[in-house]
Design a protein around this motif. Structure first.
Motif, mmCIF file in Angstrom:
data_model
loop_
_atom_site.group_PDB
_atom_site.id
_atom_site.type_symbol
_atom_site.label_atom_id
_atom_site.label_comp_id
_atom_site.label_asym_id
_atom_site.label_seq_id
_atom_site.Cartn_x
_atom_site.Cartn_y
_atom_site.Cartn_z
ATOM 1 N N MET A 154 -5.032 7.878 5.175
ATOM 2 C CA MET A 154 -5.631 7.398 6.421
ATOM 3 C C MET A 154 -6.670 8.379 6.944
ATOM 4 S SD MET A 154 -2.460 5.468 8.369
ATOM 5 C CE MET A 154 -1.535 6.967 8.614
ATOM 6 N N GLU A 155 -6.365 9.672 6.891
ATOM 7 C CA GLU A 155 -7.316 10.686 7.356
ATOM 8 C C GLU A 155 -8.591 10.667 6.515
ATOM 9 O OE1 GLU A 155 -5.284 14.454 7.429
ATOM 10 O OE2 GLU A 155 -3.810 13.717 8.874
ATOM 11 N N GLN A 156 -8.446 10.559 5.190
ATOM 12 C CA GLN A 156 -9.624 10.508 4.324
ATOM 13 C C GLN A 156 -10.480 9.288 4.632
ATOM 14 O OE1 GLN A 156 -8.243 10.712 0.255
ATOM 15 N NE2 GLN A 156 -8.245 12.959 0.255
ATOM 16 N N ASN A 157 -9.835 8.167 4.929
ATOM 17 C CA ASN A 157 -10.583 6.955 5.239
ATOM 18 C C ASN A 157 -11.358 7.103 6.541
ATOM 19 O OD1 ASN A 157 -10.306 3.929 6.665
ATOM 20 N ND2 ASN A 157 -11.124 3.999 4.586
ATOM 21 N N ILE A 158 -10.722 7.671 7.568
ATOM 22 C CA ILE A 158 -11.407 7.868 8.850
ATOM 23 C C ILE A 158 -12.554 8.865 8.684
ATOM 24 C CG2 ILE A 158 -11.161 8.793 11.194
ATOM 25 C CD1 ILE A 158 -10.100 5.905 10.787
ATOM 26 N N ASP A 159 -12.334 9.938 7.923
ATOM 27 C CA ASP A 159 -13.404 10.900 7.663
ATOM 28 C C ASP A 159 -14.590 10.228 6.972
ATOM 29 O OD1 ASP A 159 -11.868 12.887 8.813
ATOM 30 O OD2 ASP A 159 -11.253 13.775 6.896
ATOM 31 N N LYS A 160 -14.299 9.369 5.994
ATOM 32 C CA LYS A 160 -15.364 8.648 5.283
ATOM 33 C C LYS A 160 -16.139 7.753 6.250
ATOM 34 C CE LYS A 160 -14.522 4.832 3.176
ATOM 35 N NZ LYS A 160 -13.991 3.790 2.299
ATOM 36 N N VAL B 233 0.851 -1.194 0.000
ATOM 37 C CA VAL B 233 0.000 0.000 0.000
ATOM 38 C C VAL B 233 0.887 1.245 0.000
ATOM 39 C CG1 VAL B 233 -1.644 1.365 1.352
ATOM 40 C CG2 VAL B 233 -2.028 -1.093 1.035
ATOM 41 N N ALA B 234 1.918 1.236 0.843
ATOM 42 C CA ALA B 234 2.837 2.379 0.903
ATOM 43 C C ALA B 234 3.562 2.569 -0.431
ATOM 44 C CB ALA B 234 3.838 2.193 2.039
ATOM 45 N N LEU B 235 3.945 1.473 -1.083
ATOM 46 C CA LEU B 235 4.615 1.575 -2.379
ATOM 47 C C LEU B 235 3.690 2.187 -3.427
ATOM 48 C CD1 LEU B 235 7.008 1.041 -4.266
ATOM 49 C CD2 LEU B 235 6.134 -1.309 -4.555
ATOM 50 N N ILE B 236 2.437 1.761 -3.445
ATOM 51 C CA ILE B 236 1.469 2.329 -4.394
ATOM 52 C C ILE B 236 1.287 3.814 -4.114
ATOM 53 C CG2 ILE B 236 -0.958 2.322 -5.112
ATOM 54 C CD1 ILE B 236 -0.901 -0.756 -4.540
ATOM 55 N N GLY C 76 2.597 9.463 -5.611
ATOM 56 C CA GLY C 76 2.868 10.743 -4.948
ATOM 57 C C GLY C 76 1.851 11.085 -3.882
ATOM 58 N N TYR C 77 1.204 10.080 -3.298
ATOM 59 C CA TYR C 77 0.195 10.297 -2.266
ATOM 60 C C TYR C 77 0.819 10.220 -0.874
ATOM 61 C CZ TYR C 77 -3.313 9.101 -5.879
ATOM 62 O OH TYR C 77 -4.088 9.045 -7.004
ATOM 63 N N SER C 78 0.225 10.948 0.041
ATOM 64 C CA SER C 78 0.623 10.917 1.446
ATOM 65 C C SER C 78 -0.160 9.825 2.178
ATOM 66 C CB SER C 78 0.328 12.282 2.089
ATOM 67 O OG SER C 78 0.246 12.172 3.488
ATOM 68 N N MET C 79 0.543 8.963 2.895
ATOM 69 C CA MET C 79 -0.142 7.938 3.691
ATOM 70 C C MET C 79 -1.002 8.599 4.763
ATOM 71 S SD MET C 79 0.367 4.807 2.656
ATOM 72 C CE MET C 79 0.013 3.802 4.098
#
Length: 124
Positions: free
Chosen positions: A94-100, A79-82, A87-90
């Motif tokens: 994670m924050e977007q997932n918790i917000d969702k 997941v971190a490699l993808i 160019g995404y921030s982990m």
């Protein structure tokens, strides 16, 4: 039907231009090789987690927590490699997932049956 007949019929739904689309799409990817490696690796490692749990649930094998944790760690690595390849921030992921999840389940997850039972108590 022969295998070749099947192939000929099935390939009517394929235009043969996947390579061209791939080349075009990869122009905006920071690390195309990392992205492909990450996607293939994630698929494989996810299968290893699922297989370990399947063996416990259906084959009577004793759960090996260290093995499952190791495989989950491998899933996270891919997941971190993808994320890195795109160019995404982990942290942002994670924050977007918790917000969702907070938006979808503002009071935490409850089954339909639990919600129905709560509704019956409110109506009593």
């Amino acid at each position: 039907m022969t295998g070749d007949e099947y192939r000929d019929l099935a390939m009517r739904t394929y235009d043969g231009k996947a390579g061209e689309r791939l080349k075009e799409a990869m122009q905006d990817i920071r690390d195309p090789g990392g992205l492909l490696n990450g996607c293939l690796g994630l698929s494989g490692e996810t299968g290893e987690v699922v297989d370990a749990i399947k063996k416990v649930l259906f084959h009577g094998k004793e759960r090996d927590d260290q093995e499952i944790k190791k495989e989950l760690g491998d899933v996270l690595w891919y997941v971190a490699l993808i994320a890195d390849s795109l160019g995404y921030s982990m942290d942002e992921i994670m924050e977007q997932n918790i917000d969702k999840l907070k938006k979808r389940y503002p009071e935490g997850f409850r089954t339909v049956k639990e919600r129905e039972q709560e509704g019956q108590k409110d109506n009593a």
